[in-house]
Design an enzyme around this catalytic site. Structure first.
Site, PDB file in Angstrom:
ATOM      1  N   ASN A   1       1.010  -1.288   0.030  1.00 42.14           N
ATOM      2  CA  ASN A   1       0.004  -0.021  -0.051  1.00 42.14           C
ATOM      3  C   ASN A   1       0.744   1.240  -0.087  1.00 42.14           C
ATOM      4  OD1 ASN A   1      -1.772  -2.076   0.435  1.00 42.14           O
ATOM      5  ND2 ASN A   1      -2.989  -0.949   2.054  1.00 42.14           N
TER       6      ASN A   1
ATOM      7  N   SER B   1      -7.432   6.852   0.646  1.00 45.97           N
ATOM      8  CA  SER B   1      -8.829   6.643   1.288  1.00 45.97           C
ATOM      9  C   SER B   1      -9.103   7.646   2.059  1.00 45.97           C
ATOM     10  CB  SER B   1      -8.491   5.302   1.929  1.00 45.97           C
ATOM     11  OG  SER B   1      -9.655   5.050   2.842  1.00 45.97           O
TER      12      SER B   1
ATOM     13  N   TYR C   1      -3.383  -0.355   7.919  1.00 43.83           N
ATOM     14  CA  TYR C   1      -4.031   0.316   6.516  1.00 43.83           C
ATOM     15  C   TYR C   1      -4.239   1.616   6.757  1.00 43.83           C
ATOM     16  CZ  TYR C   1      -7.552   0.835   2.752  1.00 43.83           C
ATOM     17  OH  TYR C   1      -8.131   1.315   1.722  1.00 43.83           O
TER      18      TYR C   1
ATOM     19  N   LYS D   1      -2.368   4.651   4.203  1.00 42.62           N
ATOM     20  CA  LYS D   1      -3.197   5.584   3.632  1.00 42.62           C
ATOM     21  C   LYS D   1      -2.814   7.098   3.970  1.00 42.62           C
ATOM     22  CE  LYS D   1      -5.316   2.550   1.053  1.00 42.62           C
ATOM     23  NZ  LYS D   1      -4.767   2.561  -0.602  1.00 42.62           N
TER      24      LYS D   1
HETATM   25  N1  LIG Z   1     -13.256  -0.389  -1.736  1.00 43.53           N
HETATM   26  C1  LIG Z   1     -12.984   0.608  -0.706  1.00 43.53           C
HETATM   27  O1  LIG Z   1     -13.828   0.758   0.052  1.00 43.53           O
HETATM   28  C2  LIG Z   1     -11.995   1.610  -0.926  1.00 43.53           C
HETATM   29  C3  LIG Z   1     -12.126   2.803  -0.378  1.00 43.53           C
HETATM   30  C4  LIG Z   1     -11.037   3.627  -0.476  1.00 43.53           C
HETATM   31  C5  LIG Z   1      -9.856   3.366  -1.246  1.00 43.53           C
HETATM   32  N2  LIG Z   1      -9.897   1.996  -1.610  1.00 43.53           N
HETATM   33  C6  LIG Z   1      -8.467   1.670  -2.196  1.00 43.53           C
HETATM   34  O2  LIG Z   1      -8.670   1.598  -3.633  1.00 43.53           O
HETATM   35  C7  LIG Z   1      -7.633   0.813  -4.149  1.00 43.53           C
HETATM   36  C8  LIG Z   1      -8.447  -0.793  -4.819  1.00 43.53           C
HETATM   37  O3  LIG Z   1      -9.162  -1.193  -4.022  1.00 43.53           O
HETATM   38  P1  LIG Z   1     -10.222  -1.979  -4.246  1.00 43.53           P
HETATM   39  O4  LIG Z   1     -11.356  -1.768  -3.652  1.00 43.53           O
HETATM   40  O5  LIG Z   1     -10.678  -2.016  -5.919  1.00 43.53           O
HETATM   41  O6  LIG Z   1      -9.684  -3.544  -4.014  1.00 43.53           O
HETATM   42  P2  LIG Z   1     -10.014  -4.733  -4.710  1.00 43.53           P
HETATM   43  O7  LIG Z   1      -9.524  -5.832  -3.724  1.00 43.53           O
HETATM   44  O8  LIG Z   1     -11.284  -5.136  -5.329  1.00 43.53           O
HETATM   45  O9  LIG Z   1      -8.788  -4.795  -6.058  1.00 43.53           O
HETATM   46  C9  LIG Z   1      -7.621  -4.747  -5.667  1.00 43.53           C
HETATM   47  C10 LIG Z   1      -6.740  -5.314  -6.826  1.00 43.53           C
HETATM   48  O10 LIG Z   1      -5.136  -4.949  -6.518  1.00 43.53           O
HETATM   49  C11 LIG Z   1      -4.537  -6.276  -6.973  1.00 43.53           C
HETATM   50  N3  LIG Z   1      -3.175  -6.231  -5.760  1.00 43.53           N
HETATM   51  C12 LIG Z   1      -3.327  -6.747  -4.692  1.00 43.53           C
HETATM   52  N4  LIG Z   1      -2.074  -7.029  -4.317  1.00 43.53           N
HETATM   53  C13 LIG Z   1      -1.377  -6.505  -5.410  1.00 43.53           C
HETATM   54  C14 LIG Z   1       0.082  -6.566  -5.513  1.00 43.53           C
HETATM   55  N5  LIG Z   1       1.044  -6.788  -4.475  1.00 43.53           N
HETATM   56  N6  LIG Z   1       0.630  -6.230  -6.650  1.00 43.53           N
HETATM   57  C15 LIG Z   1      -0.214  -5.795  -7.753  1.00 43.53           C
HETATM   58  N7  LIG Z   1      -1.677  -5.812  -7.688  1.00 43.53           N
HETATM   59  C16 LIG Z   1      -2.094  -6.234  -6.606  1.00 43.53           C
HETATM   60  C17 LIG Z   1      -5.757  -7.256  -6.836  1.00 43.53           C
HETATM   61  O11 LIG Z   1      -5.203  -8.142  -7.497  1.00 43.53           O
HETATM   62  C18 LIG Z   1      -6.910  -6.543  -7.141  1.00 43.53           C
HETATM   63  O12 LIG Z   1      -7.082  -6.769  -8.381  1.00 43.53           O
HETATM   64  C19 LIG Z   1      -6.770   0.187  -2.931  1.00 43.53           C
HETATM   65  O13 LIG Z   1      -5.615   0.853  -2.797  1.00 43.53           O
HETATM   66  C20 LIG Z   1      -7.448   0.475  -1.704  1.00 43.53           C
HETATM   67  O14 LIG Z   1      -7.148   0.679  -0.381  1.00 43.53           O
HETATM   68  C21 LIG Z   1     -10.539   1.122  -1.530  1.00 43.53           C
HETATM   69  C1  LIG Z   2     -12.738  -2.626   6.741  1.00 42.40           C
HETATM   70  C2  LIG Z   2     -13.182  -1.929   5.591  1.00 42.40           C
HETATM   71  C3  LIG Z   2     -11.951  -0.813   5.188  1.00 42.40           C
HETATM   72  C4  LIG Z   2     -12.441  -0.176   3.695  1.00 42.40           C
HETATM   73  C5  LIG Z   2     -11.329   0.629   3.635  1.00 42.40           C
HETATM   74  C6  LIG Z   2     -11.550   1.819   2.683  1.00 42.40           C
HETATM   75  O1  LIG Z   2     -10.267   2.328   2.405  1.00 42.40           O
HETATM   76  C7  LIG Z   2     -12.646   2.751   3.249  1.00 42.40           C
HETATM   77  C8  LIG Z   2     -12.369   3.449   4.107  1.00 42.40           C
HETATM   78  C9  LIG Z   2     -13.657   4.109   4.269  1.00 42.40           C
HETATM   79  C10 LIG Z   2     -13.924   5.129   5.385  1.00 42.40           C
HETATM   80  C11 LIG Z   2     -13.016   5.583   6.429  1.00 42.40           C
HETATM   81  C12 LIG Z   2     -13.641   6.327   7.249  1.00 42.40           C
HETATM   82  C13 LIG Z   2     -12.909   6.893   8.415  1.00 42.40           C
HETATM   83  C14 LIG Z   2     -13.411   7.739   9.173  1.00 42.40           C
HETATM   84  C15 LIG Z   2     -13.196   8.268  10.150  1.00 42.40           C
HETATM   85  O2  LIG Z   2     -11.710   8.709  10.327  1.00 42.40           O
HETATM   86  C16 LIG Z   2     -13.741   9.993  10.391  1.00 42.40           C
HETATM   87  O3  LIG Z   2     -13.038  10.803  11.477  1.00 42.40           O
HETATM   88  C17 LIG Z   2     -13.377  10.629   9.100  1.00 42.40           C
HETATM   89  C18 LIG Z   2     -14.151  11.900   8.724  1.00 42.40           C
HETATM   90  C19 LIG Z   2     -14.442  12.380   7.257  1.00 42.40           C
HETATM   91  C20 LIG Z   2     -15.413  13.507   7.570  1.00 42.40           C
HETATM   92  O4  LIG Z   2     -16.562  13.279   7.830  1.00 42.40           O
HETATM   93  O5  LIG Z   2     -15.541  14.247   6.513  1.00 42.40           O
END
Ligand SMILES: NC(=O)c1ccc[n+]([C@@H]2O[C@H](COP(=O)([O-])OP(=O)(O)OC[C@H]3O[C@@H](n4cnc5c(N)ncnc54)[C@H](O)[C@@H]3O)[C@@H](O)[C@H]2O)c1
Ligand SMILES: CCCCC[C@H](O)/C=C/C=C\C=C\C=C\[C@@H](O)[C@@H](O)CCCC(=O)O
Length: 267
Positions: free
Chosen positions: A108, A139, A152, A156
């Protein structure tokens, strides 16, 4: 605004979820896209699907583990050989694993640094590059803590800080490269099921209900919505060092305070 016709983009973690959506919206707007992912089967299938949908040779898949310096460098050279240039680089690959936390950091955060530096060396004008734009996917957990996933969250926050610092360096040193961050809340992809997985959450499983309450406060976004945010950060050439927060009730560019708000204490 940056026109995407004929531009070359790289997207990591492109085989599914947000990365697949990002690759698709870039293809729909005229770019060619290199898909990088550790999941070779899904990546090859998506390459075929996209080439059928958007024209032969518009997309190529490269199997890459972003935690491997050598694999990343080798793939980047193959991309340059095939496409001749890279104008857009989206560091999207990410995982949630609070038990194997070094792996989470290596993918990450270190993976984002690796991809960013590979792109920057190619793009920056002092190296004879043509400039370009880099978007790092953080994120909302990069702006506020997610109690169930401290590692995580740390990665981020690191992506946000790294992106903002490098964007400032690019401005001061006139690299000609824009570097922005995306900070979406929950998005409907396989990743969000992690909160219920003991294998991924470990000692923090007892906080699952707290995450569920956050999911009620921040209802899930769809990939297609978040992909529009990526397009903005790529196309709007006034944006450098921007952090785009995205929630279901709207999206906005984060305004970071010039001075850190503090409550005075007597020492
Ligand atoms: N889904 C959410 O709620 C959310 C919210 C905010 C941010 N994100 C971020 O968005 C990005 C994508 O997340 P997503 O929700 O699409 O997840 P996902 O798990 O659906 O997809 C992640 C992709 O990354 C690939 N991957 C994992 N490890 C890898 C590695 N070592 N090398 C190359 N590829 C690799 C996986 O094979 C997969 O295709 C991530 O960085 C995640 O932290 C996700
Ligand atoms: C276990 C599931 C993980 C999903 C990871 C993905 O990246 C999604 C994250 C989504 C939300 C994170 C929220 C964090 C919330 C609090 O820290 C809050 O203080 C943030 C306030 C933001 C606002 O209200 O403007």
């Amino acid at each position: 605004m940056m026109a995407l016709q004929g531009k070359v983009a790289v997207v990591t973690g492109a085989a599914q979820g947000l990365g697949k959506g990002f690759a698709e919206i870039l293809l729909q707007n005229g770019a060619k896209v290199a898909l990088l992912d550790i999941n070779e089967k899904a990546g090859k299938e998506l390459e075929t699907q996209f080439n059928e949908a958007y024209g032969a040779d518009r997309t190529h898949f490269y199997p890459v583990d972003v935690s491997s310096d050598q694999q990343f460098k080798d793939a980047f050279q193959k991309i340059l050989s095939k496409f001749g240039q890279v104008d857009i680089f989206c560091n999207n690959a990410g995982i949630i694993n609070e038990k194997q936390w070094e792996k989470t950091v290596s993918i990450n955060l270190c993976g984002v640094v690796r991809g960013t530096y590979l792109a920057l060396e190619h793009m920056k004008k002092e190296n004879g590059g043509q400039g370009g734009v880099i978007v790092n996917v953080a994120s909302l957990a990069g702006l506020g803590p997610l109690a169930q996933t401290p590692i995580y969250t740390a990665t981020k926050f690191g992506v946000v800080g790294f992106t903002r610092a490098l964007a400032l360096a690019s401005e001061v040193a006139n690299y000609g490269v824009r570097i922005n961050a995306m900070c979406p809340a929950f998005v409907r992809t396989p990743l969000i099921d992690s909160f219920n997985s003991e294998e991924q959450i470990g000692q923090f499983m007892g906080l699952a209900d707290f995450t569920r309450s956050l999911m009620e406060k921040f209802p899930s976004l769809e990939v297609e919505e978040v992909s529009k945010g990526l397009l903005l950060l790529v196309k709007d050439d006034s944006l450098n060092g921007a952090c785009l927060a995205m929630m279901r009730d709207g999206a906005g560019l984060v305004s970071f305070p010039k001075e850190i708000p503090k409550t005075p204490v007597a020492l």
